[in-house]
Motif scaffolding. Sequence first.
Motif, short mmCIF file in Angstrom:
data_model
loop_
_atom_site.label_atom_id
_atom_site.label_comp_id
_atom_site.label_asym_id
_atom_site.label_seq_id
_atom_site.Cartn_x
_atom_site.Cartn_y
_atom_site.Cartn_z
N LEU A 29 0.83 -1.19 0.00
CA LEU A 29 0.00 0.00 0.00
C LEU A 29 0.87 1.25 0.00
CD1 LEU A 29 -2.97 0.96 0.29
CD2 LEU A 29 -2.57 1.03 2.74
N LYS A 30 0.56 2.20 -0.87
CA LYS A 30 1.27 3.48 -0.92
C LYS A 30 0.52 4.50 -0.07
CE LYS A 30 1.78 4.80 -5.11
NZ LYS A 30 2.08 5.17 -6.49
N PRO A 31 1.18 5.63 0.29
CA PRO A 31 0.53 6.63 1.12
C PRO A 31 -0.75 7.23 0.52
CG PRO A 31 2.87 7.03 1.07
CD PRO A 31 2.60 5.93 0.10
N ASP A 32 -0.86 7.25 -0.80
CA ASP A 32 -2.06 7.82 -1.41
C ASP A 32 -3.22 6.82 -1.46
OD1 ASP A 32 -1.00 6.18 -3.32
OD2 ASP A 32 -1.13 7.62 -4.96
N GLY A 33 -3.00 5.59 -0.96
CA GLY A 33 -4.07 4.60 -0.88
C GLY A 33 -4.09 3.62 -2.03
N THR A 34 -3.22 3.78 -3.01
CA THR A 34 -3.18 2.85 -4.12
C THR A 34 -2.27 1.67 -3.78
OG1 THR A 34 -1.38 4.06 -5.17
CG2 THR A 34 -3.62 4.64 -5.82
N THR A 35 -2.42 0.59 -4.52
CA THR A 35 -1.59 -0.59 -4.29
C THR A 35 -0.53 -0.69 -5.37
OG1 THR A 35 -3.12 -1.97 -5.54
CG2 THR A 35 -3.43 -1.86 -3.15
N VAL A 36 0.59 -1.35 -5.00
CA VAL A 36 1.72 -1.51 -5.91
C VAL A 36 2.24 -2.94 -5.79
CG1 VAL A 36 4.08 -0.75 -6.39
CG2 VAL A 36 2.38 0.89 -5.67
N LEU A 95 -3.15 6.05 9.90
CA LEU A 95 -4.15 6.88 9.23
C LEU A 95 -3.58 8.25 8.87
CD1 LEU A 95 -7.34 5.97 11.27
CD2 LEU A 95 -6.82 5.36 8.92
N ASN A 96 -2.70 8.79 9.69
CA ASN A 96 -2.03 10.05 9.34
C ASN A 96 -1.13 9.86 8.13
OD1 ASN A 96 -3.22 11.56 11.34
ND2 ASN A 96 -1.62 11.11 12.83
N TRP A 97 -0.47 8.70 8.05
CA TRP A 97 0.39 8.42 6.90
C TRP A 97 -0.44 8.33 5.62
CZ3 TRP A 97 1.02 3.77 3.94
CH2 TRP A 97 2.15 3.75 3.14
N ASP A 116 -3.01 10.10 5.09
CA ASP A 116 -3.66 11.40 4.95
C ASP A 116 -5.15 11.31 5.22
OD1 ASP A 116 -1.24 12.62 4.31
OD2 ASP A 116 -1.51 12.24 2.16
N LYS A 117 -5.55 10.48 6.15
CA LYS A 117 -6.95 10.38 6.57
C LYS A 117 -7.11 11.10 7.90
CE LYS A 117 -8.07 7.29 3.39
NZ LYS A 117 -9.04 7.41 2.41
N LYS A 118 -8.22 11.75 8.07
CA LYS A 118 -8.47 12.44 9.34
C LYS A 118 -9.30 11.55 10.24
CE LYS A 118 -7.97 16.97 7.47
NZ LYS A 118 -8.38 18.34 7.48
N LEU A 119 -8.98 11.59 11.54
CA LEU A 119 -9.71 10.77 12.52
C LEU A 119 -11.05 11.30 12.78
CD1 LEU A 119 -6.83 10.04 15.00
CD2 LEU A 119 -7.82 8.50 13.33
#
Length: 90
Positions: free
Chosen positions: A53-60, A83-85, A87-90
């Motif tokens: 999983l990459k930080p932007d949520g896509t898979t590689v 979740l911070n990695w 970029d999602k807010k709690l």
Amino acid sequence: MENQSSRERKKISRRGMLPLLGSGLLIPFLGFGKTADFVEASTTEEEEFKILLKPDGTTVKVKVSALKNSKVVKKNVSNSSFLNWLDKKL
């Protein structure tokens, strides 16, 4: 007379085209694709992949050999930092 009879033999009607089209559509089902032996030979231990999983949520897809040579930055990650990695807010 020979000229007329040869012309009659060369004419192709619509009914004559149907068997040609039908047999042409059956060609993909004859099995000219890859065989199982070829697929097994191409997947060696060096060519195995893992999905990450990459930080932007896509898979590689990454090679296993690259993962073995990589350096671990942080081993145990908490849920909030993950979740911070992402970029999602709690």
